[in-house]
Write an enzyme that holds these catalytic residues in place. Structure first.
Site, PDB file in Angstrom:
ATOM      1  N   ARG A   1       1.356 -14.995   0.266  1.00 25.27           N
ATOM      2  CA  ARG A   1       0.713 -15.093   1.570  1.00 25.27           C
ATOM      3  C   ARG A   1      -0.644 -15.773   1.455  1.00 25.27           C
ATOM      4  O   ARG A   1      -1.433 -15.425   0.598  1.00 25.27           O
ATOM      5  CB  ARG A   1       0.536 -13.694   2.183  1.00 25.27           C
ATOM      6  CG  ARG A   1       1.820 -13.020   2.592  1.00 25.27           C
ATOM      7  CD  ARG A   1       1.584 -11.597   3.039  1.00 25.27           C
ATOM      8  NE  ARG A   1       1.243 -10.725   1.921  1.00 25.27           N
ATOM      9  CZ  ARG A   1       0.942  -9.422   2.050  1.00 25.27           C
ATOM     10  NH1 ARG A   1       0.913  -8.866   3.249  1.00 25.27           N
ATOM     11  NH2 ARG A   1       0.665  -8.693   0.983  1.00 25.27           N
TER      12      ARG A   1
ATOM     13  N   ASP B   1       9.740   3.890   6.633  1.00 24.67           N
ATOM     14  CA  ASP B   1       9.717   2.477   7.005  1.00 24.67           C
ATOM     15  C   ASP B   1      10.822   2.235   8.012  1.00 24.67           C
ATOM     16  O   ASP B   1      11.912   2.805   7.901  1.00 24.67           O
ATOM     17  CB  ASP B   1       9.910   1.579   5.778  1.00 24.67           C
ATOM     18  CG  ASP B   1       9.409   0.163   6.021  1.00 24.67           C
ATOM     19  OD1 ASP B   1      10.017  -0.546   6.848  1.00 24.67           O
ATOM     20  OD2 ASP B   1       8.412  -0.238   5.385  1.00 24.67           O
TER      21      ASP B   1
ATOM     22  N   LYS C   1     -14.706  -1.208   2.530  1.00 25.48           N
ATOM     23  CA  LYS C   1     -13.590  -2.056   2.105  1.00 25.48           C
ATOM     24  C   LYS C   1     -13.869  -3.525   2.419  1.00 25.48           C
ATOM     25  O   LYS C   1     -13.714  -4.406   1.566  1.00 25.48           O
ATOM     26  CB  LYS C   1     -12.313  -1.593   2.806  1.00 25.48           C
ATOM     27  CG  LYS C   1     -11.114  -2.520   2.624  1.00 25.48           C
ATOM     28  CD  LYS C   1     -10.636  -2.579   1.185  1.00 25.48           C
ATOM     29  CE  LYS C   1      -9.351  -3.390   1.086  1.00 25.48           C
ATOM     30  NZ  LYS C   1      -8.821  -3.437  -0.279  1.00 25.48           N
TER      31      LYS C   1
ATOM     32  N   LEU D   1      -6.574  -1.662  -4.543  1.00 23.49           N
ATOM     33  CA  LEU D   1      -5.547  -1.977  -5.535  1.00 23.49           C
ATOM     34  C   LEU D   1      -5.480  -3.478  -5.792  1.00 23.49           C
ATOM     35  O   LEU D   1      -5.463  -4.273  -4.865  1.00 23.49           O
ATOM     36  CB  LEU D   1      -4.175  -1.494  -5.044  1.00 23.49           C
ATOM     37  CG  LEU D   1      -4.057  -0.005  -4.698  1.00 23.49           C
ATOM     38  CD1 LEU D   1      -2.660   0.289  -4.167  1.00 23.49           C
ATOM     39  CD2 LEU D   1      -4.374   0.864  -5.901  1.00 23.49           C
ATOM     40  N   ARG D   2      -5.413  -3.843  -7.054  1.00 19.31           N
ATOM     41  CA  ARG D   2      -5.215  -5.243  -7.435  1.00 19.31           C
ATOM     42  C   ARG D   2      -3.727  -5.468  -7.634  1.00 19.31           C
ATOM     43  O   ARG D   2      -3.097  -4.768  -8.437  1.00 19.31           O
ATOM     44  CB  ARG D   2      -5.958  -5.569  -8.721  1.00 19.31           C
ATOM     45  CG  ARG D   2      -7.462  -5.420  -8.679  1.00 19.31           C
ATOM     46  CD  ARG D   2      -8.038  -5.528 -10.090  1.00 19.31           C
ATOM     47  NE  ARG D   2      -7.541  -4.451 -10.936  1.00 19.31           N
ATOM     48  CZ  ARG D   2      -7.569  -4.490 -12.271  1.00 19.31           C
ATOM     49  NH1 ARG D   2      -8.053  -5.546 -12.902  1.00 19.31           N
ATOM     50  NH2 ARG D   2      -7.110  -3.458 -12.976  1.00 19.31           N
TER      51      ARG D   2
ATOM     52  N   VAL E   1       0.819  -1.205   0.000  1.00 17.05           N
ATOM     53  CA  VAL E   1       0.000   0.000   0.000  1.00 17.05           C
ATOM     54  C   VAL E   1       0.858   1.262   0.000  1.00 17.05           C
ATOM     55  O   VAL E   1       0.662   2.171  -0.809  1.00 17.05           O
ATOM     56  CB  VAL E   1      -0.957   0.008   1.213  1.00 17.05           C
ATOM     57  CG1 VAL E   1      -1.736   1.321   1.284  1.00 17.05           C
ATOM     58  CG2 VAL E   1      -1.913  -1.173   1.130  1.00 17.05           C
TER      59      VAL E   1
ATOM     60  N   CYS F   1      -5.444 -10.559   0.950  1.00 17.98           N
ATOM     61  CA  CYS F   1      -6.619  -9.730   1.248  1.00 17.98           C
ATOM     62  C   CYS F   1      -7.867 -10.541   1.573  1.00 17.98           C
ATOM     63  O   CYS F   1      -8.409 -10.434   2.671  1.00 17.98           O
ATOM     64  CB  CYS F   1      -6.910  -8.796   0.070  1.00 17.98           C
ATOM     65  SG  CYS F   1      -5.664  -7.516  -0.171  1.00 17.98           S
TER      66      CYS F   1
ATOM     67  N   LYS G   1      -2.052 -15.033  -7.677  1.00 14.55           N
ATOM     68  CA  LYS G   1      -2.391 -14.555  -9.010  1.00 14.55           C
ATOM     69  C   LYS G   1      -1.089 -14.225  -9.733  1.00 14.55           C
ATOM     70  O   LYS G   1      -0.030 -14.136  -9.097  1.00 14.55           O
ATOM     71  CB  LYS G   1      -3.295 -13.318  -8.930  1.00 14.55           C
ATOM     72  CG  LYS G   1      -2.623 -12.132  -8.259  1.00 14.55           C
ATOM     73  CD  LYS G   1      -3.563 -10.955  -8.063  1.00 14.55           C
ATOM     74  CE  LYS G   1      -3.991 -10.346  -9.363  1.00 14.55           C
ATOM     75  NZ  LYS G   1      -4.780  -9.107  -9.183  1.00 14.55           N
TER      76      LYS G   1
ATOM     77  N   THR H   1      -6.250  -1.659   5.320  1.00 17.47           N
ATOM     78  CA  THR H   1      -7.554  -2.250   5.621  1.00 17.47           C
ATOM     79  C   THR H   1      -7.642  -2.468   7.127  1.00 17.47           C
ATOM     80  O   THR H   1      -6.887  -3.261   7.689  1.00 17.47           O
ATOM     81  CB  THR H   1      -7.725  -3.580   4.879  1.00 17.47           C
ATOM     82  OG1 THR H   1      -7.592  -3.340   3.475  1.00 17.47           O
ATOM     83  CG2 THR H   1      -9.091  -4.181   5.156  1.00 17.47           C
TER      84      THR H   1
END
Length: 469
Positions: free
Chosen positions: A351, A30, A228, A155-156, A11, A284, A344, A121
């Site tokens: 994950r 980060d 969401k 987002l995909r 993200v 997700c 995918k 999320t």
């Protein structure tokens, strides 16, 4: 604006880079120095097509990365994009959200109004949690000195850049009028697609002046948080449904490919997320459906449809193993090759993938398993250290002495294999294609015993089209 994105994961890195491209001075924070160094050297900390190129162009210009929260002091807008992994009971672990909120509170500027955005999320009520932590740490007053907004990401993976620049909708959750003004200004270049024709020369997708207009939708913070979860759970239900139709089609002799196409022609249903698979998975859907389901149960309003979708999805994983078992009989000592470990194509995200469940079941039944994935093997190995499997560098190696090949992820690389060579390498030329991805190849004429899911017939009628469009 001065923008800070906390977290350089999926993200944070995509969001931060996008706003830098749109002309905002953006800093990604980060705590992992290695990821920060990667970004500052012009490289992406995650695998996402096209992201490396954009980071490389804008780093040192409108984009930078750091481990220090001091940059929060100069921020107009702060995105929280840290991970929210699942606990054992299925609820979201908010420890990283809490740490980010604490660090924001310690560095927030009392002399400017700052908007803090939950981009990750997060469960309903997280906005209130973040507000209370920042208030306690900073001594500032929420809604007056700062505001917390929900702006969930949609987002995909594999298509994130296209989604971030051409979103279907932007959802903003806040009732604070000053925050609404800031958010409208923040997204104005994106909504208006300012200078997109020039900017898109650096994109991995084509500039589309006719793309549908992005809908900018404002609501309250809890409704935005719910949108969401409700969206992801609905898509999970839709996938589970078509997979159940596939199983029934296979039993009764129907072709689920035509069934799905016929369903998708109905504008009320649509064709998206009607593709058959071995089950939904990834970072997700499993996490978000679990969180939503557990929350509904905790508050006495169980989402029975979501519960059924989760159970159906687990059944789909086992259904794929049963198809291999039915073909090979005993799996003791059989060699199974698996193509694809990510949930995918075009991502390295391994994950909570279907591969972990299916491979474990195959091993439990006595099979020897070799695996290949173009991007996901390192992550899959780190997440599944106890799985006794052999990782190989090429898909052809998976086929050596194999009694079966199982395609789980529909990478284009697998479509373009030398299948005649694969046939000659296998001990028993059986292919289970859980995505019906290879169905147009002349595999039967090469000698393969090919099975898809829900097809119901051995030989496919290719390129079926409706007579009237």
């Amino acid at each position: 604006m001065n923008i800070v994105c906390i977290g350089s994961g999926y993200v944070g890195s995509v969001t931060g880079t996008a706003f830098a491209v749109l002309g905002h001075k953006t800093t990604v924070i980060d705590i992992n120095q290695q990821k920060v160094d990667l970004m500052n050297s012009g490289k992406s900390p995650i695998f996402e097509p096209g992201l490396d190129e954009l980071i490389n162009k804008y780093i040192g210009n409108t984009l930078s990365a750091t481990t220090s929260y001091k940059v929060v002091n100069d921020a107009d807008v702060i995105f929280i994009g840290v991970g929210t992994p699942s606990k054992e009971d299925g609820t979201a672990d908010l420890k990283y959200i809490k740490l980010a909120a604490k660090s924001i509170g310690e560095n927030l500027n009392p002399n400017r109004f700052t908007v803090i955005i939950d981009k990750s999320t997060v469960p309903l009520g997280t906005g209130d949690l973040v507000s209370s932590i920042i208030t306690e740490v900073s001594g500032l007053e929420v809604e007056k000195d700062f505001a917390v907004v929900s702006n969930p990401e949609f987002l995909r993976e594999g298509y994130a850049l296209e989604d971030v620049f051409y979103p279907d909708r932007v959802v903003i959750g806040t009732t604070n009028e000053k925050a609404k003004i800031v958010m409208r200004e923040l997204y104005s270049n994106l909504i208006e697609r300012a200078n997109y024709e020039e900017l898109s020369k650096d994109f991995v997708f084509d500039y589309n002046e006719n793309a549908p207009k992005t809908i900018y939708f404002e609501t309250d913070i809890k409704s935005a948080e719910m949108i969401k979860y409700a969206s992801n759970a609905f898509l999970a239900v839709k996938i589970s449904y078509i997979n159940e139709i596939a199983r029934l089609s296979e039993t009764l002799g129907a072709n689920v490919l035509d069934v799905a196409k016929g369903m998708g022609l109905d504008s009320r249903i649509g064709s998206k997320f009607l593709q058959v698979s071995s089950g939904w998975s990834g970072s997700c859907f499993p996490k978000d459906t679990a969180e939503l389901l557990v929350t509904s149960q905790k508050y006495g309003n169980e989402l029975s449809i979501v519960k059924a979708a989760v159970e159906s999805n687990e059944r789909m994983h086992h259904f794929c193993v049963e198809k291999v078992h039915r073909e090979l009989k005993s799996l003791n000592g059989k060699n199974i090759g698996v193509l694809g470990l990510t949930f995918k194509p075009n991502t390295d995200d391994a994950r909570k993938t279907q591969a972990s469940t299916i491979i474990k079941k195959l091993i439990d039944l006595g099979a020897n398993v070799k695996v290949h994935d173009p991007q996901g093997m390192d992550m899959f190995k780190s997440l599944n250290p106890d799985l006794e499997i052999q990782y190989v560098e090429s898909p052809e190696q998976v086929a050596v002495n194999a009694d079966a090949l199982v395609l789980l992820t529909h990478w284009d690389q697998y479509l373009n294999l030398n299948w005649e060579q694969v046939y000659n390498l296998m001990r028993n030329p059986f292919i289970l294609d859980t995505r019906n991805f290879l169905r147009e190849l002349p595999l039967s004429s090469l000698g393969f015993n090919y099975e898809g899911i829900g097809i119901g017939i051995k030989e496919q009628v290719k390129n079926k089209q409706p007579l009237f469009i």
